[in-house]
Every structure is written in C-alpha cells, then in structure tokens.
Design an enzyme around this catalytic site. Structure first.
Site, PDB file in Angstrom:
ATOM      1  CG  ASP A   1      44.083  41.127  38.556  1.00  8.94           C
ATOM      2  OD1 ASP A   1      43.936  39.968  39.322  1.00  8.94           O
ATOM      3  OD2 ASP A   1      44.092  40.993  37.168  1.00  8.94           O
TER       4      ASP A   1
ATOM      5  CG  HIS B   1      40.965  34.766  43.848  1.00 12.07           C
ATOM      6  ND1 HIS B   1      41.637  35.634  44.664  1.00 12.07           N
ATOM      7  CD2 HIS B   1      41.137  35.104  42.632  1.00 12.07           C
ATOM      8  CE1 HIS B   1      42.275  36.412  43.997  1.00 12.07           C
ATOM      9  NE2 HIS B   1      42.098  36.020  42.728  1.00 12.07           N
ATOM     10  CG  ASP B   2      44.678  33.785  41.792  1.00  9.32           C
ATOM     11  OD1 ASP B   2      43.464  33.349  41.265  1.00  9.32           O
ATOM     12  OD2 ASP B   2      45.223  34.927  41.877  1.00  9.32           O
TER      13      ASP B   2
END
Ligand code: GLC
Length: 564
Positions: free
Chosen positions: A204, A333-334
């Site tokens: 991340d 997912h973003d």
C-alpha cells in the site's frame, strides 16, 4: 543478468483481487468472511486465474475498511480467525493457486498497540514509531491529508502536547520508517506471513514511507499537487533495498507496490531486477486520465480520449521492454468498475465492452490484475443518496463541501462515476436474495442488476456469457507465451475508435483489435494485406476480416488474430 524475458511464475500469473468484505458472507452478519472465500475457491480455480490477492484481512477498527491495521499478525474478527486463514491458505495451495496479501505499512491504526503507547508520553519506547511535532515549535508546516475533513495531516494530541502526522485519516497515523526498530517490526511481520506460506505482498502507498523528518515548509507548487512531494522520499530506495535483502530475497515471493508518484522516468529504479527492490508496481497514469488534474477524485469534463489511453500503455510498455515488468489493471477497490468507466455499461454495449476490456488486459505485456466481479461484468452502482455511501473518502469530502457551503448535488453526480463504493458492492453470485452474497442485510447495498443476468449462476449456464468468454480468453493467454512475453507494437496510433497492436515472440505473431467506440469502423491495415490472419477469439459473431488487410470492427468489438 536477468531481464524481462526471463520466465517467472508471477509474470505468467493472472491475478484475481478479492475485497473480502464484499465477496461472500457465511455468518449472516452482512459482511464477507474467510470461510466465504474458502467456499468459493473452486469457482476461483475454474476461472483459470492463478494468484489471489486479498485486500487487508488483519485486525482493524475499519475506519478505512482494513487499511487501518491494529495488529499485523491477527485476523479481523469479522472475517474469521487464524484457523480460518490457515484453512484458506491450505485450500489455495491444494488447488495450485498462490496467495498475495496486502501490506499496509505507511501507517497503522491509531488503535495499534504501538500508537497507544506512542501517544502516552514523549519518552515512551514507542514514541519514535510515529511522526510527532512538539507543539512548542509552533504549528507544523502544512501537510495535506486524503481523508481529513479539514484536509490537515497534522492532528493535535493533548496527552503529550504534540501533533502526529496522518496522510490518510486521523485514525491512520504514519509510521516512522526512519526508526530502524520500526523497520525491523515490519520485516518481522512480513516473515510471519511468508513463513506461513504466503506468496507475496501488494504494498500500500509504498512510495510514501520515507519522509524528510525535518518536515520542511513545502514550496507553493505543493498546494493541490502533493503526491510528488509525498512519494520518493530521501531514503525510499534504501528502505526497499533493505527490505529486499532482509526479507524478500529469502523467499520465492512476488511484490507489487501501489505507486502514486512513480513516473516513467523513475520506474526502473523500483523494478530493475539488478537493483533488488520490487517486482512490479501499479502506476496511476491511467487512473488519472479521466480525473480533474490534481483533484484525483473529481471526474474530468469531457472525460478521456482513446489516443491518450493508448499512449499511456505504449509509453509504459517501452519502459519495461528490456528490464523490469509491468502490471495491468483497469479497476480495483479504489476506482469505479472498469466496464462502466472504460467501456459502456448500457444494455446494448455491456457484453462487448466487458469482454473487450478483458481481452485487453489478457493480451498486453505485464501481469493482468482482475478485480472480483470483473469476470462477470459487474458495473457501477451509482448511489444517489449520501446515506448509501460507506466510504470514508466520499463521506469526508461530502462533509468538507457541506462545511464550505459547496454544491452537494454536483458532488453526488461526480461520485456516481468516481466513488470507490462503486467497486465495493457485494459479489453477484446468483438470483436469490442479496445476489447470494448474504442472508442478511449486506453492509453495502447490492447492485440490483444481479437480477438481470449479472451474476455467476446465470452466466455459468450461458455459453455466450461474459464469464465464459473470460475463461476462454484466460486459457488463450496461458497457452500462448507470445501474449505474455512477446514484444508489443502499436498500430494506428491516431485512431480514436480502435486500439490495434501486435505482439510478437519469435515465430508467434498476434494482431489484436479492440474497439472502444459505439460506432463501427473499417480498418485498413496494409501490413496484413498478404498475410494469413486466423481468428483465435472474438466477442462478436459478425464476420470481421474481409480480406486484403481490411477489418470490419463493430462497437466494442474485440478480436485476436494469429498471423502466419
Ligand atoms: C491505498 C489503498 C486505499 C486506502 C489507502 C490508505 O490507496 O488502496 O484503499 O484507503 O491506501 O491506506
């Protein structure tokens, strides 16, 4: 010397990303869980994908759905237990699949024991695990925060009369990598998972970990364009090399960094094999294409052009032609669902769009990453009411705008296209209640179009479904090394409707034609005039290859030819 043509499992792999919260609930709390993934492993295997990447499953208060970790070595109770995890891993291995986990170490949760200690006193042994600015030095120089209603990344903490740094929400304090003890903690957590048999990490916001800890006042250009200042800190490469040397090099694992701020110019500094840092990363050039300049979450007026889309991929392919390796993705997912964003999700064009985009990812050089539901063409949900949104990013920005007296209607219009929640709705398994995701009310609404064919069961039984096209196309990539390692050449760069390219590896030669348009196009490719083009796959039954290098391309048509 190793280079991009060296065969490796993660180059030949096809990744399937799962947002566990939304995949399959087995406990009836409306939240997906590890047993749910276990239940669906045969399905995942049947897709032909080879690597599963899970969004964070560690203990977390869920301020940012698991991207705020309060214990790096335990499982979020909503998702299950460590026994469930071990069972999951065993099930994955038994099927010959690999597992990649999310590593979120730019920040932890404020509920992590390290932070609980750190904020207690200025001489606490954990003080230096985080970035603190003592209040007697005055207000710290401005740092912008993604998930803060006031946009301020420094939060005042009364207990020790100091500010701590949080690039994301105030419940996500940034870890201080400059402290060797913290780095060792991270490496130990990584070893813990690798020793269990995990096959890699998606890292991340990894370019943000190194900071200038004199926290200088940033130049004016920083306003509204903070990413270049957050990425690529002074010791970033030192840390990545250390991590590689101490941990990664000891295991046969893959790494893929989430990489805001990494550009074509500095790309190889991260993934050149001889530098021993990372294997791959996700750049943000495509994801920014339809966004409004620095306002990464605002859609651009007029959206995007195919010529720009092509240029991004062509430029990046050039970077990795000799060294390093790319990663290909159209959503996660973003970001909103790929078929709604890069294709056309209207009834007329949905099938062709979804399968065309799959064809794209599976015929480019670079490891393809699919996001759960992409294999059945799941679409944006486009929530109209703020009450339906769950994402901290949408909710906070709404709050900020409200405080400023901004245009909330325009904001919601934007979120219908842009919000991360578009990609987080439950997996659509069948036509039963809640699409078979859960017996109880799901944590976020299910997209109603599960009842209209966008679900696994209906598509399983339909030979001409998006799902079955996906399986076929996956097999084609796996059967043809040229589609994985072959060189890439762009054709008709100025055409705004069709993306055409070739892939070549020794005697293998492919022509790929992809329409990104609602209109038909007749394409004349002189170089194929006297060649034998054999159609390997197409998402449209219509006759497409006329003769003499002339191709009839229908809306959102995808064709892969093998050329003699
Ligand atoms: C990354 C994640 C995103 C998260 C953020 C903070 O961008 O992909 O979901 O909110 O980092 O951890």
């Amino acid at each position: 010397m190793k280079n991009s043509l060296d065969r490796l499992w993660w180059k030949e792999g096809i990744v399937y990303q799962i947002y566990p919260r939304s995949f399959q609930d087995t406990t009836g709390n409306g939240i997906g869980d590890l047993q749910g993934i276990i239940k669906r492993l045969d399905y995942i295997k049947s897709l032909g994908v080879t690597i599963i990447w899970l969004n964070p499953i560690y203990t977390s208060p869920n301020d940012d759905n698991g991207y705020d970790i309060s214990d790096y070595r335990s499982i979020m109770s909503e998702f299950g237990t460590m026994d469930d995890f071990d069972q999951l891993l065993e099930g994955i291995k038994k099927r010959g699949l690999k597992l990649v986990m999310d590593l979120v170490v730019n920040h932890s949760s404020d509920e992590h024991q390290w932070f609980v200690e750190s904020r207690k006193s200025r001489d606490n042994p954990f003080r230096d695990y985080y970035h603190w600015w003592p209040a007697e030095k005055g207000t710290p120089p401005k740092r912008w925060s993604y998930f803060d209603v006031e946009g301020n990344a420094w939060k005042y903490d009364e207990a020790t009369d100091a500010y701590y740094l949080h690039y994301f929400s105030e419940k996500q304090p940034d870890l201080k990598w400059e402290n060797p003890k913290l780095r060792e903690e991270v490496y130990n957590a990584m070893r813990f998972w690798f020793d269990k048999g995990v096959d890699g990490f998606r890292m991340d916001v990894i370019p943000f970990i190194s900071k200038d800890i004199s926290y200088p006042v940033l130049p004016d250009e920083y306003e509204g364009n903070f990413v270049p200042f957050y990425a690529n800190g002074p010791k970033l490469h030192e840390y990545l090399k250390e991590m590689n040397n101490e941990v990664l090099s000891k295991y046969d694992v893959m790494t893929v960094g989430e990489a805001p701020g990494i550009t074509i110019e500095n790309a190889l500094d991260f993934v050149d094999e001889d530098r021993n840092e990372l294997n791959m990363f996700f750049h943000f050039d495509l994801m920014s294409l339809d966004r409004d300049g620095d306002e990464v979450f605002m859609m651009r007026k007029g959206k995007w052009k195919l010529t720009e889309f092509k240029k991004i991929h062509t430029d990046w392919d050039t970077v990795f032609a000799e060294k390093g390796w790319g990663s290909m993705y159209l959503n996660n997912h973003d970001f909103p669902r790929s078929v709604s964003r890069w294709g056309d999700d209207s009834k007329t064009h949905w099938y062709n769009s979804a399968t065309m985009l799959q064809t794209f990812l599976l015929t480019m050089r670079g490891t393809p990453y699919f996001y759960y539901g992409e294999e059945i063409g799941m679409t944006n949900i486009k929530f109209q009411n703020i009450g339906d949104y769950k994402d901290i990013n949408t909710l906070n920005r709404y709050e900020t705008l409200k405080n400023e007296g901004g245009n909330l209607e325009a904001f919601i219009e934007n979120e219908k296209d842009a919000s991360r929640d578009n990609a987080r709705t439950p997996m659509q398994w069948d036509t039963t209640k809640n699409a078979g995701f859960s017996d109880e009310k799901p944590w976020i609404k299910v997209n109603a179009n599960y009842a209209e064919g966008i679900n696994v069961t209906s598509q399983e039984n339909d030979r001409g479904s998006v799902l079955n096209y996906f399986r076929k196309m996956v097999q084609i990539r796996k059967d043809n090394l040229g589609l994985i390692y072959g060189s890439y050449e762009l054709l008709v760069p100025d055409n705004e409707k069709v993306y055409a390219y070739t892939r070549t590896l020794e005697k293998e030669h492919y022509l790929i034609l992809l329409s990104f348009s609602r209109e038909r196009e007749i394409l004349k490719l002189e170089q194929f005039e006297n060649q034998n083009a054999k159609l390997i796959i197409s998402n449209d039954d219509a006759v497409s290859h006329v003769k003499d290098g002339v191709f009839k391309v229908r809306p959102y048509h995808a064709m892969v030819y093998s050329i003699d």
